[in-house]
Structure formats: structure tokens, C-alpha cells
Design a protein around this motif. Structure first.
Motif, PDB file in Angstrom:
ATOM      1  N   ALA A 108       0.837  -1.204   0.000  1.00 57.50           N
ATOM      2  CA  ALA A 108       0.000   0.000   0.000  1.00 57.50           C
ATOM      3  C   ALA A 108       0.871   1.252   0.000  1.00 57.50           C
ATOM      4  O   ALA A 108       0.554   2.248  -0.664  1.00 57.50           O
ATOM      5  CB  ALA A 108      -0.943  -0.007   1.194  1.00 57.50           C
ATOM      6  N   LYS A 111       2.117   1.793  -3.412  1.00 44.69           N
ATOM      7  CA  LYS A 111       1.052   2.382  -4.230  1.00 44.69           C
ATOM      8  C   LYS A 111       0.995   3.893  -4.028  1.00 44.69           C
ATOM      9  O   LYS A 111       0.915   4.657  -4.991  1.00 44.69           O
ATOM     10  CB  LYS A 111      -0.310   1.783  -3.851  1.00 44.69           C
ATOM     11  CG  LYS A 111      -0.534   0.371  -4.326  1.00 44.69           C
ATOM     12  CD  LYS A 111      -1.841  -0.179  -3.765  1.00 44.69           C
ATOM     13  CE  LYS A 111      -2.035  -1.637  -4.180  1.00 44.69           C
ATOM     14  NZ  LYS A 111      -3.240  -2.243  -3.557  1.00 44.69           N
ATOM     15  N   ALA A 131      -3.598   4.091 -11.834  1.00 49.93           N
ATOM     16  CA  ALA A 131      -2.410   3.522 -12.478  1.00 49.93           C
ATOM     17  C   ALA A 131      -1.478   2.914 -11.435  1.00 49.93           C
ATOM     18  O   ALA A 131      -0.944   1.813 -11.621  1.00 49.93           O
ATOM     19  CB  ALA A 131      -1.682   4.596 -13.287  1.00 49.93           C
ATOM     20  N   GLU A 133      -2.308   1.778  -8.494  1.00 49.95           N
ATOM     21  CA  GLU A 133      -2.960   0.579  -7.963  1.00 49.95           C
ATOM     22  C   GLU A 133      -2.791  -0.590  -8.928  1.00 49.95           C
ATOM     23  O   GLU A 133      -2.469  -1.706  -8.517  1.00 49.95           O
ATOM     24  CB  GLU A 133      -4.452   0.850  -7.741  1.00 49.95           C
ATOM     25  CG  GLU A 133      -4.759   1.791  -6.604  1.00 49.95           C
ATOM     26  CD  GLU A 133      -4.860   1.074  -5.259  1.00 49.95           C
ATOM     27  OE1 GLU A 133      -4.970  -0.163  -5.245  1.00 49.95           O
ATOM     28  OE2 GLU A 133      -4.798   1.760  -4.219  1.00 49.95           O
ATOM     29  N   ILE A 134      -3.020  -0.334 -10.189  1.00 51.25           N
ATOM     30  CA  ILE A 134      -2.885  -1.392 -11.193  1.00 51.25           C
ATOM     31  C   ILE A 134      -1.455  -1.914 -11.227  1.00 51.25           C
ATOM     32  O   ILE A 134      -1.223  -3.127 -11.238  1.00 51.25           O
ATOM     33  CB  ILE A 134      -3.290  -0.860 -12.588  1.00 51.25           C
ATOM     34  CG1 ILE A 134      -4.785  -0.643 -12.653  1.00 51.25           C
ATOM     35  CG2 ILE A 134      -2.846  -1.830 -13.688  1.00 51.25           C
ATOM     36  CD1 ILE A 134      -5.242   0.068 -13.909  1.00 51.25           C
ATOM     37  N   MET A 137      -0.682  -3.925  -8.084  1.00 48.77           N
ATOM     38  CA  MET A 137      -1.490  -5.146  -8.073  1.00 48.77           C
ATOM     39  C   MET A 137      -0.922  -6.175  -9.049  1.00 48.77           C
ATOM     40  O   MET A 137      -0.746  -7.346  -8.695  1.00 48.77           O
ATOM     41  CB  MET A 137      -2.931  -4.794  -8.448  1.00 48.77           C
ATOM     42  CG  MET A 137      -3.851  -5.979  -8.440  1.00 48.77           C
ATOM     43  SD  MET A 137      -4.507  -6.310 -10.078  1.00 48.77           S
ATOM     44  CE  MET A 137      -5.819  -5.084 -10.153  1.00 48.77           C
ATOM     45  N   VAL A 138      -0.623  -5.735 -10.252  1.00 52.98           N
ATOM     46  CA  VAL A 138      -0.047  -6.652 -11.249  1.00 52.98           C
ATOM     47  C   VAL A 138       1.309  -7.163 -10.763  1.00 52.98           C
ATOM     48  O   VAL A 138       1.624  -8.351 -10.915  1.00 52.98           O
ATOM     49  CB  VAL A 138       0.094  -5.963 -12.619  1.00 52.98           C
ATOM     50  CG1 VAL A 138       0.957  -6.792 -13.572  1.00 52.98           C
ATOM     51  CG2 VAL A 138      -1.276  -5.715 -13.225  1.00 52.98           C
ATOM     52  N   LEU A 141       0.562  -9.908  -7.984  1.00 52.70           N
ATOM     53  CA  LEU A 141       0.079 -11.171  -8.554  1.00 52.70           C
ATOM     54  C   LEU A 141       1.198 -11.868  -9.334  1.00 52.70           C
ATOM     55  O   LEU A 141       1.327 -13.097  -9.296  1.00 52.70           O
ATOM     56  CB  LEU A 141      -1.120 -10.916  -9.469  1.00 52.70           C
ATOM     57  CG  LEU A 141      -2.380 -10.364  -8.807  1.00 52.70           C
ATOM     58  CD1 LEU A 141      -3.490 -10.218  -9.831  1.00 52.70           C
ATOM     59  CD2 LEU A 141      -2.824 -11.252  -7.653  1.00 52.70           C
TER      60      LEU A 141
ATOM     61  N   LEU B 104      -6.703  -3.371   5.209  1.00 52.93           N
ATOM     62  CA  LEU B 104      -6.153  -3.963   3.983  1.00 52.93           C
ATOM     63  C   LEU B 104      -6.296  -5.475   4.015  1.00 52.93           C
ATOM     64  O   LEU B 104      -6.581  -6.110   3.001  1.00 52.93           O
ATOM     65  CB  LEU B 104      -4.673  -3.580   3.841  1.00 52.93           C
ATOM     66  CG  LEU B 104      -4.389  -2.113   3.529  1.00 52.93           C
ATOM     67  CD1 LEU B 104      -2.893  -1.844   3.597  1.00 52.93           C
ATOM     68  CD2 LEU B 104      -4.925  -1.747   2.152  1.00 52.93           C
ATOM     69  N   THR B 129      -8.798 -14.055 -10.647  1.00 55.43           N
ATOM     70  CA  THR B 129      -8.085 -13.290  -9.622  1.00 55.43           C
ATOM     71  C   THR B 129      -7.968 -11.823 -10.021  1.00 55.43           C
ATOM     72  O   THR B 129      -8.164 -10.924  -9.192  1.00 55.43           O
ATOM     73  CB  THR B 129      -6.690 -13.891  -9.368  1.00 55.43           C
ATOM     74  OG1 THR B 129      -6.850 -15.210  -8.847  1.00 55.43           O
ATOM     75  CG2 THR B 129      -5.898 -13.051  -8.381  1.00 55.43           C
ATOM     76  N   LEU B 130      -7.674 -11.574 -11.287  1.00 54.95           N
ATOM     77  CA  LEU B 130      -7.572 -10.191 -11.758  1.00 54.95           C
ATOM     78  C   LEU B 130      -8.895  -9.461 -11.606  1.00 54.95           C
ATOM     79  O   LEU B 130      -8.936  -8.315 -11.143  1.00 54.95           O
ATOM     80  CB  LEU B 130      -7.131 -10.160 -13.228  1.00 54.95           C
ATOM     81  CG  LEU B 130      -5.644 -10.323 -13.499  1.00 54.95           C
ATOM     82  CD1 LEU B 130      -5.400 -10.597 -14.975  1.00 54.95           C
ATOM     83  CD2 LEU B 130      -4.869  -9.089 -13.045  1.00 54.95           C
ATOM     84  N   GLU B 133      -9.473  -8.691  -7.990  1.00 55.11           N
ATOM     85  CA  GLU B 133      -8.589  -7.600  -7.556  1.00 55.11           C
ATOM     86  C   GLU B 133      -9.115  -6.253  -8.048  1.00 55.11           C
ATOM     87  O   GLU B 133      -9.160  -5.276  -7.297  1.00 55.11           O
ATOM     88  CB  GLU B 133      -7.175  -7.828  -8.104  1.00 55.11           C
ATOM     89  CG  GLU B 133      -6.430  -8.993  -7.473  1.00 55.11           C
ATOM     90  CD  GLU B 133      -5.701  -8.579  -6.203  1.00 55.11           C
ATOM     91  OE1 GLU B 133      -5.523  -7.370  -5.973  1.00 55.11           O
ATOM     92  OE2 GLU B 133      -5.318  -9.487  -5.435  1.00 55.11           O
ATOM     93  N   MET B 137     -10.437  -3.321  -5.617  1.00 52.43           N
ATOM     94  CA  MET B 137      -9.643  -2.095  -5.707  1.00 52.43           C
ATOM     95  C   MET B 137     -10.533  -0.905  -6.068  1.00 52.43           C
ATOM     96  O   MET B 137     -10.463   0.157  -5.431  1.00 52.43           O
ATOM     97  CB  MET B 137      -8.543  -2.273  -6.757  1.00 52.43           C
ATOM     98  CG  MET B 137      -7.644  -1.084  -6.911  1.00 52.43           C
ATOM     99  SD  MET B 137      -7.779  -0.339  -8.530  1.00 52.43           S
ATOM    100  CE  MET B 137      -6.768  -1.445  -9.502  1.00 52.43           C
ATOM    101  N   LEU B 141     -11.155   2.413  -3.642  1.00 54.37           N
ATOM    102  CA  LEU B 141     -10.922   3.801  -4.072  1.00 54.37           C
ATOM    103  C   LEU B 141     -12.224   4.591  -4.083  1.00 54.37           C
ATOM    104  O   LEU B 141     -12.251   5.765  -3.713  1.00 54.37           O
ATOM    105  CB  LEU B 141     -10.282   3.817  -5.464  1.00 54.37           C
ATOM    106  CG  LEU B 141      -8.884   3.199  -5.589  1.00 54.37           C
ATOM    107  CD1 LEU B 141      -8.370   3.349  -7.010  1.00 54.37           C
ATOM    108  CD2 LEU B 141      -7.919   3.833  -4.597  1.00 54.37           C
ATOM    109  N   LEU B 166     -10.773   3.406 -15.098  1.00 57.31           N
ATOM    110  CA  LEU B 166      -9.789   2.327 -15.181  1.00 57.31           C
ATOM    111  C   LEU B 166      -9.755   1.759 -16.593  1.00 57.31           C
ATOM    112  O   LEU B 166      -8.677   1.540 -17.168  1.00 57.31           O
ATOM    113  CB  LEU B 166     -10.130   1.234 -14.170  1.00 57.31           C
ATOM    114  CG  LEU B 166      -9.137   0.080 -14.017  1.00 57.31           C
ATOM    115  CD1 LEU B 166      -9.210  -0.489 -12.609  1.00 57.31           C
ATOM    116  CD2 LEU B 166      -9.393  -1.039 -15.018  1.00 57.31           C
ATOM    117  N   LEU B 169      -8.048   4.101 -18.870  1.00 54.90           N
ATOM    118  CA  LEU B 169      -6.610   4.128 -18.610  1.00 54.90           C
ATOM    119  C   LEU B 169      -5.897   2.985 -19.318  1.00 54.90           C
ATOM    120  O   LEU B 169      -4.817   3.144 -19.887  1.00 54.90           O
ATOM    121  CB  LEU B 169      -6.380   4.019 -17.097  1.00 54.90           C
ATOM    122  CG  LEU B 169      -4.939   4.195 -16.620  1.00 54.90           C
ATOM    123  CD1 LEU B 169      -4.572   5.661 -16.652  1.00 54.90           C
ATOM    124  CD2 LEU B 169      -4.776   3.640 -15.226  1.00 54.90           C
TER     125      LEU B 169
END
Lengths: 172, 172
Positions: A108, A111, A131, A133-134, A137-138, A141, B104, B129-130, B133, B137, B141, B166, B169
DNA sequence: GTCTATAGTGCGATAGAC
DNA sequence: GTCTATCGCACTATAGAC
């Protein structure tokens, strides 16, 4: 790490850690805010790997591209030689809910820092936060897959694949 | 909540909480695994709001659409009347790193549960999973925005807007 | 309900580095 | 002579064992 691996995190007292390191308990707490922190300290260069490629990118670079570069760069922190160590550390963390909490907390913070860096580039909200967060997160994982049993691909490769999968998912 | 708001979470002892509730310390710990847990217990119906619309959706529904429905449904947990309470609770959590960690952790559990539900529908990995997430997420937010000073839009509306942001983006 | 181990803090003393 | 690292000790609250 040795003590935690042998007898578990909970079963290891700070007194033991300190003694093993040739210090007193009081000195341990001077270096680490709490017992868990000893497993997460010193990740500054790791953080920097995320940030450097963003700072280095041309001004017009789109947020998505910045994240892709950030992920590729962060992969350098995890060469194949590091995989065994990362697995051992992850096993310790996975065995203790308190340590998983701390790991989430560190992610976090990453992030937040990434979001700041993106905003400093003039990227607005909510794009900058999304962005960041993504990206994290990616990364997370991908890291979990990188240390999965039998996995042989590089972190950068897995991360690229996961980011593509996310794009596919969102654009169905 | 009253004790935490008045004197802070750290400054409030479990003994005080127990006494205020007319119980003993030991009984407190029988109900809550640790002191922080008292602020996060009983969120089962909240979790269910995420899951119900997924269970109710037609078999062929795409993961992205499932997430969108999940978010719309979760918004029901946060009607406008709840906003003041949510802000007060969030202020307590924001004041203490240990509580942010626990939050969290709860969100991570929600991610895991959502991922399971999606896999039970036959959605494979890493898509399930994605999607989980992304859903959590965006919820998180959106919630933070929902309790931001001056914000008047509904949770569902903010979440929809964030999810669209998102998508924008990632697809540029 | 009782008892106890351990984490974590506050304050002060000491020693060494620069 | 200041700054920083270590240590010693007393103390409290959480949390778990029984």
C-alpha cells in the motif's frame, strides 16, 4: 530468517533474535519499530526500481505505458538466482497472518509513492491513483506466480503477461 | 467507537472497552481475536452484497460485467445516511497504522472470496483473480472518495465512474 | 476466571566515531 | 564536543495457556 524458518515467526522471541545477532532486545527495537518489521526493512532500492523508469520516460508517455515500464524495471529485482530465497521468505510470511498484513501494508505504501510520482508528472486523479494501484497489483500477482512451484519464467515476462490479461479482461 | 473517537485507539485499553460494555477483558477476547478486530467484525452481509449479483447473473456474463454488477450491489451497503458514520469510523482507522493494516487485510480476504466465486463460475486464471482484484480495488478507491469532504454522489455512481476511468486508462 | 509470557515504550547511562 | 549506537531497567498492555 534462519530462526523464523526453523521454529516459526511466532515461536521466535525478539530476545532470541537479538541474542543471535549479538545485541540486546532494546537495540533491536531501536532498529525496527516492531518484530515484524525486521522482515520488511531495507526495501528502498526495490522501490526505486519502480520509480526510475517513470522519471526517465518522455513527458508525453501515457500512464499505462509508464506502468508497463515500471513493471519491467521492477523485474530486475528478481533475477532467477533470487527465486529460492524469495520462496523461503514467502513461506515464512504465508505462515503468519500478521506478516501477510504487514506485506499488504508495504504494498500500500508503494502504491501511495507511485501515485505521488505519477501526479508529479502532471497525471491527474483518479488516473494517477488507478495507475499506481494497477501497477502494484499486477506486480503482486506476478510475484506470487513467479514463486509458484514449477514456474520458470522471469518476473518481467509474467508481469507483462498479467498486464495484458488485465487489459483483455477490461476490454472484454 | 465512542472511546476510540474520544481518546484514540491506542490510548484506549481493552480493559476500558470491556468495562464500558459491562464485560471482563477475557470475554472481550473470546468475542474478538484481538483488539483491532472489534472495528471490523460482522461484515458478513457486506461481503454477501458483492457475491449475490454474481450468483444471480446469467452463465455467459463476462467477468467485467460481473464486477460492474458486484460494485453496483455493494453500493447498497452505503446509503447516504451511512456517510457520517463511515466518515467517523474511517477517521479512527486513518489515525492508526495498525488499523489500516487490518483494513487492507480484510479487503484482501474479500478479494480471495470473490476470486473463489468467480472460479466456481468457470472463470479461469488469471482472469478470476484479476477481476476480483479490480473489483475490490475500485470499491476501495470509490469508498475513499465517497467519504471525502464535500462529496455528495452515491457510492454506486462513484464506483461506476472509477471503473470507467480504469477502462479508459488501460485501453488508450 | 486466573496467571503468565512477550511485545513494545520511556528514560537514562555509557561508549565510541568523527 | 556533538552525534549516534548500544545497553540497562522499570513498566504497561496485549494476548494466550490453562
Amino acid at each position: 530468517m534462519r530462526l523464523f524458518a526453523d521454529q516459526g515467526f511466532e515461536q521466535t522471541t525478539v530476545a532470541e533474535i537479538a541474542e543471535t545477532a549479538g545485541l540486546t532486545e532494546r537495540t533491536f527495537f531501536r532498529h525496527f519499530g516492531d518484530k515484524r518489521e525486521v522482515l520488511f526493512a531495507g526495501q528502498d532500492d526495490f522501490l526505486q526500481l519502480f520509480i526510475d523508469p517513470i522519471d526517465a520516460a518522455p513527458a508525453a508517455t501515457a500512464p499505462y505505458e509508464l506502468i508497463a515500464r515500471s513493471l519491467a524495471s521492477a523485474g530486475d529485482f528478481f533475477p532467477n538466482e533470487r527465486r529460492a530465497y524469495s520462496r523461503a521468505r514467502a513461506a515464512i510470511i504465508a505462515a503468519e497472518a500478521a506478516l501477510q498484513e504487514r506485506e499488504l501494508s508495504k504494498l500500500a505504501m508503494l502504491k501511495l509513492r507511485l501515485g505521488e510520482v505519477l501526479r508529479e508528472r502532471g497525471i491527474g486523479e483518479p488516473a494517477a491513483t488507478l495507475a499506481a494501484e494497477i501497477g502494484v497489483m499486477v506486480f503482486h500477482l506476478s510475484f506470487q506466480q513467479w514463486i509458484a512451484a514449477g514456474e520458470r519464467r522471469s518476473m518481467a515476462q509474467i508481469a507483462q503477461e498479467r498486464l495484458a490479461a488485465l487489459t483483455a479482461l477490461v476490454t472484454q
